[in-house]
Design a protein around this motif. Structure first.
Motif, PDB file in Angstrom:
ATOM      1  N   VAL A   1       0.677  -1.000  -0.160  1.00 49.31           N
ATOM      2  CA  VAL A   1      -0.163  -0.394  -0.022  1.00 49.31           C
ATOM      3  C   VAL A   1       1.047   1.243  -0.239  1.00 49.31           C
ATOM      4  CG1 VAL A   1      -1.938   0.948   1.275  1.00 49.31           C
ATOM      5  CG2 VAL A   1      -1.536  -1.208   1.007  1.00 49.31           C
ATOM      6  N   ASP A   2       0.628   2.156  -0.732  1.00 49.72           N
ATOM      7  CA  ASP A   2       1.454   3.434  -0.287  1.00 49.72           C
ATOM      8  C   ASP A   2       0.473   4.961  -0.579  1.00 49.72           C
ATOM      9  OD1 ASP A   2       1.913   4.321  -4.309  1.00 49.72           O
ATOM     10  OD2 ASP A   2       1.228   2.660  -3.215  1.00 49.72           O
ATOM     11  N   LEU A   3       1.341   5.888   0.081  1.00 52.16           N
ATOM     12  CA  LEU A   3       0.178   6.724   0.463  1.00 52.16           C
ATOM     13  C   LEU A   3       1.016   8.000  -0.332  1.00 52.16           C
ATOM     14  CD1 LEU A   3       0.678   6.461   4.332  1.00 52.16           C
ATOM     15  CD2 LEU A   3      -1.950   6.294   2.552  1.00 52.16           C
ATOM     16  N   ALA A   4       0.402   8.638  -1.248  1.00 51.25           N
ATOM     17  CA  ALA A   4       0.569   9.776  -1.918  1.00 51.25           C
ATOM     18  C   ALA A   4       0.786  11.405  -1.097  1.00 51.25           C
ATOM     19  CB  ALA A   4       0.054  10.059  -3.057  1.00 51.25           C
ATOM     20  N   ASP A   5       2.069  12.200  -1.598  1.00 47.68           N
ATOM     21  CA  ASP A   5       2.878  13.345  -1.080  1.00 47.68           C
ATOM     22  C   ASP A   5       2.749  12.892   0.880  1.00 47.68           C
ATOM     23  OD1 ASP A   5       3.174  13.205  -3.463  1.00 47.68           O
ATOM     24  OD2 ASP A   5       1.352  15.242  -3.612  1.00 47.68           O
ATOM     25  N   VAL A   6       2.961  12.459   1.493  1.00 47.01           N
ATOM     26  CA  VAL A   6       3.112  12.050   3.015  1.00 47.01           C
ATOM     27  C   VAL A   6       4.219  11.891   3.238  1.00 47.01           C
ATOM     28  CG1 VAL A   6       2.507  10.659   4.607  1.00 47.01           C
ATOM     29  CG2 VAL A   6       0.747  11.209   3.283  1.00 47.01           C
ATOM     30  N   GLY A   7       5.183  12.767   4.126  1.00 40.93           N
ATOM     31  CA  GLY A   7       6.389  12.776   3.917  1.00 40.93           C
ATOM     32  C   GLY A   7       6.118  13.157   5.811  1.00 40.93           C
ATOM     33  N   TYR A   8       6.955  13.387   6.308  1.00 39.52           N
ATOM     34  CA  TYR A   8       7.199  13.610   8.223  1.00 39.52           C
ATOM     35  C   TYR A   8       6.478  14.701   8.903  1.00 39.52           C
ATOM     36  CZ  TYR A   8       9.585   9.445   9.016  1.00 39.52           C
ATOM     37  OH  TYR A   8      10.269   7.849   9.355  1.00 39.52           O
ATOM     38  N   ALA A   9       6.744  15.963   7.622  1.00 39.29           N
ATOM     39  CA  ALA A   9       5.819  17.174   7.382  1.00 39.29           C
ATOM     40  C   ALA A   9       5.086  17.147   8.047  1.00 39.29           C
ATOM     41  CB  ALA A   9       6.107  17.785   6.501  1.00 39.29           C
ATOM     42  N   LEU A  10       4.028  16.321   6.996  1.00 38.75           N
ATOM     43  CA  LEU A  10       2.283  16.100   7.594  1.00 38.75           C
ATOM     44  C   LEU A  10       2.012  15.121   8.196  1.00 38.75           C
ATOM     45  CD1 LEU A  10      -0.440  16.707   6.198  1.00 38.75           C
ATOM     46  CD2 LEU A  10       0.152  14.869   4.495  1.00 38.75           C
ATOM     47  N   LEU A  11       3.465  13.937   8.798  1.00 42.12           N
ATOM     48  CA  LEU A  11       2.844  13.072   9.854  1.00 42.12           C
ATOM     49  C   LEU A  11       2.290  13.926  10.799  1.00 42.12           C
ATOM     50  CD1 LEU A  11       4.233   9.853   8.691  1.00 42.12           C
ATOM     51  CD2 LEU A  11       1.703   9.670   8.420  1.00 42.12           C
ATOM     52  N   ALA A  12       3.250  14.410  11.210  1.00 45.87           N
ATOM     53  CA  ALA A  12       3.571  15.063  12.575  1.00 45.87           C
ATOM     54  C   ALA A  12       2.420  15.704  13.022  1.00 45.87           C
ATOM     55  CB  ALA A  12       4.519  15.945  12.346  1.00 45.87           C
ATOM     56  N   ASP A  13       1.487  16.220  12.963  1.00 43.10           N
ATOM     57  CA  ASP A  13       0.048  16.998  13.128  1.00 43.10           C
ATOM     58  C   ASP A  13      -0.773  15.833  12.593  1.00 43.10           C
ATOM     59  OD1 ASP A  13       0.369  18.075  10.740  1.00 43.10           O
ATOM     60  OD2 ASP A  13       0.614  20.383  11.340  1.00 43.10           O
ATOM     61  N   THR A  14      -1.089  15.115  12.067  1.00 40.60           N
ATOM     62  CA  THR A  14      -2.515  14.447  11.854  1.00 40.60           C
ATOM     63  C   THR A  14      -2.193  12.893  12.346  1.00 40.60           C
ATOM     64  OG1 THR A  14      -1.346  15.316   9.281  1.00 40.60           O
ATOM     65  CG2 THR A  14      -3.025  13.456   9.868  1.00 40.60           C
ATOM     66  N   PRO A  15      -3.639  12.920  13.061  1.00 43.09           N
ATOM     67  CA  PRO A  15      -4.208  11.518  13.999  1.00 43.09           C
ATOM     68  C   PRO A  15      -3.946  10.144  12.858  1.00 43.09           C
ATOM     69  CG  PRO A  15      -5.624  13.699  14.371  1.00 43.09           C
ATOM     70  CD  PRO A  15      -4.522  14.385  13.039  1.00 43.09           C
ATOM     71  N   THR A  16      -3.134   9.690  12.914  1.00 44.26           N
ATOM     72  CA  THR A  16      -2.674   8.353  12.226  1.00 44.26           C
ATOM     73  C   THR A  16      -3.579   6.889  13.075  1.00 44.26           C
ATOM     74  OG1 THR A  16      -0.691   8.660  11.759  1.00 44.26           O
ATOM     75  CG2 THR A  16      -2.073   9.263  10.327  1.00 44.26           C
ATOM     76  N   THR A  17      -4.679   7.060  13.661  1.00 47.63           N
ATOM     77  CA  THR A  17      -4.828   5.857  14.382  1.00 47.63           C
ATOM     78  C   THR A  17      -4.205   4.540  13.420  1.00 47.63           C
ATOM     79  OG1 THR A  17      -6.814   6.794  15.222  1.00 47.63           O
ATOM     80  CG2 THR A  17      -6.956   4.662  15.439  1.00 47.63           C
ATOM     81  N   THR A  18      -4.333   4.129  12.597  1.00 47.14           N
ATOM     82  CA  THR A  18      -3.878   2.855  11.785  1.00 47.14           C
ATOM     83  C   THR A  18      -3.185   2.623  11.896  1.00 47.14           C
ATOM     84  OG1 THR A  18      -6.440   2.764  11.148  1.00 47.14           O
ATOM     85  CG2 THR A  18      -4.593   0.938   9.933  1.00 47.14           C
ATOM     86  N   LEU A  19      -1.816   4.065  10.950  1.00 47.49           N
ATOM     87  CA  LEU A  19      -1.218   3.831  11.281  1.00 47.49           C
ATOM     88  C   LEU A  19      -0.146   3.847  12.529  1.00 47.49           C
ATOM     89  CD1 LEU A  19      -0.217   6.045   8.040  1.00 47.49           C
ATOM     90  CD2 LEU A  19       0.354   4.041   7.961  1.00 47.49           C
ATOM     91  N   ASP A  20      -0.344   4.276  13.479  1.00 44.72           N
ATOM     92  CA  ASP A  20      -0.087   3.925  14.911  1.00 44.72           C
ATOM     93  C   ASP A  20      -0.257   2.454  15.388  1.00 44.72           C
ATOM     94  OD1 ASP A  20       0.780   6.697  14.879  1.00 44.72           O
ATOM     95  OD2 ASP A  20      -1.230   7.385  16.268  1.00 44.72           O
TER      96      ASP A  20
END
Length: 355
Positions: A1-20
């Motif tokens: 599975v790949d996500l488009a345009d997702v770097g640490y800059a966007l992940l840092a302040d986004t709630p991502t329950t599944t990825l966590d």
């Protein structure tokens, strides 16, 4: 599975329950290296070769007007490699490895089933709730259905059909940035495109949870990665070989995957050999992933032989950067240092950075 345009800059302040949850119960690789843009990253996964390989030459994103497509020979695409070994293959979602009119291109690359939007949503009437979907070479107009949900449903159908290899490429959170369905995110208020991208990522994360609930009980190993860093207009470094443009996370969970956090230097090019090994399909040699090194042992918590990861960028897709006269940017990332070279071949300016 790949996500488009997702770097640490966007992940840092986004709630991502599944990825966590995957990070807590599976394995998270923190130094996964991609190309600066999505098309060459996907080409590396499909061919197991760097973009400047003479039989690849895909150093930048394909424009909507481009007629160039990822070559299907002499390098053996991953789908073809797996299918020729008697395994079944299904590709879902964004393709973006050829012209929007090359509807049979996924099939020619070995994918026995393809369902998705062949390119970016950059047509005059294309949006996340209105898009042209290709299913095994036939185009369907879809209206009033959310694309991220549609892609997830198609992937779940392939898992239920027990395809041996299912590859899902989400369009999101790539532009056009928009407000996703309210039940798929909790980002509020949505004041600008960065907030919209955060909401789109959370929508992907929630839909990914549905896919995992189908795939893991069936014994699938799931790899989730990002195709490049966060887009520049919303605060990222996509399009550059700087850390924020090419260093992203990869998550893994499934049979034999050891829980933990790993800073092993692996790259998108290594997905080819890794997926082949997980499926028991021989790879390697001049035509079957010539630059790809399997990190299957690292998934199980073992050591990784590769001590560096390489990335590059050149804009004239289809032309050799050694002779085209275009700027060729390259970077090698090790444990402590990163070597950066930029210029027109054979003259390059070089710099060494401490990580």
């Amino acid at each position: 599975v790949d996500l488009a345009d997702v770097g640490y800059a966007l992940l840092a302040d986004t709630p991502t329950t599944t990825l966590d949850w995957i990070a807590a119960h599976g394995r998270m690789f923190t130094s996964f290296v991609t190309a600066p843009q999505c098309t060459p990253t996907r080409a590396m996964m499909h061919l197991g070769a760097y973009p400047s390989h003479p039989d690849v030459l895909m150093g930048g994103a394909l424009l909507a007007t481009s007629s160039f497509e990822m070559p299907t020979a002499p390098l053996v695409p991953l789908g073809t490699l797996v299918a020729s070994a008697g395994r079944t293959t299904a590709k879902v979602g964004k393709w973006h490895l050829g012209s929007r009119t090359s509807l049979d291109h996924p099939g020619r690359c070995g994918w026995q089933h393809y369902a998705g939007v062949i390119s970016n949503l950059d047509g005059p009437d294309e949006r996340y709730r209105r898009f042209l979907k290709v299913v095994n070479g036939t185009t369907l107009g879809v209206v009033d259905r959310y694309l991220t949900t549609d892609e997830t449903d198609d992937a779940i159908a392939c898992v239920r059909a027990e395809y041996d290899l299912v590859s899902l490429s989400y369009h999101a959170p790539h532009r056009p940035w928009h407000d996703p369905p309210a039940h798929l995110h909790s980002v509020s208020p949505l004041l600008g495109n960065r907030d919209r991208a955060r909401a789109m990522l959370q929508a992907c994360d929630r839909e990914l949870g549905r896919l995992l609930r189908e795939a893991l009980p069936r014994g699938y190993t799931v790899l989730v990665f990002c195709d490049n860093g966060t887009a520049m207009p919303i605060g990222g470094e996509k399009g550059t070989v700087r850390e924020g443009g090419v260093v992203v996370p990869l998550w893994a969970i499934g049979p034999g995957v050891a829980p933990g956090v790993d800073d092993a230097r692996i790259g998108a090019v290594d997905l080819y050999a890794t997926i082949a090994e997980l499926l028991g399909v021989p790879a390697g040699g001049a035509t079957r992933g010539p630059h790809s090194a399997s990190f299957a042992r690292a998934l199980a918590g073992g050591p990784l032989e590769r001590r560096w990861a390489y990335t590059e960028k050149f804009q004239l897709t289809g032309q050799d950067p050694r002779t085209s006269g275009a700027t060729w940017v390259r970077a090698v990332r090790g444990e402590r240092y990163k070597l950066h070279a930029s210029g027109v071949a054979p003259q390059f300016a070089m710099a060494l950075y401490a990580l």
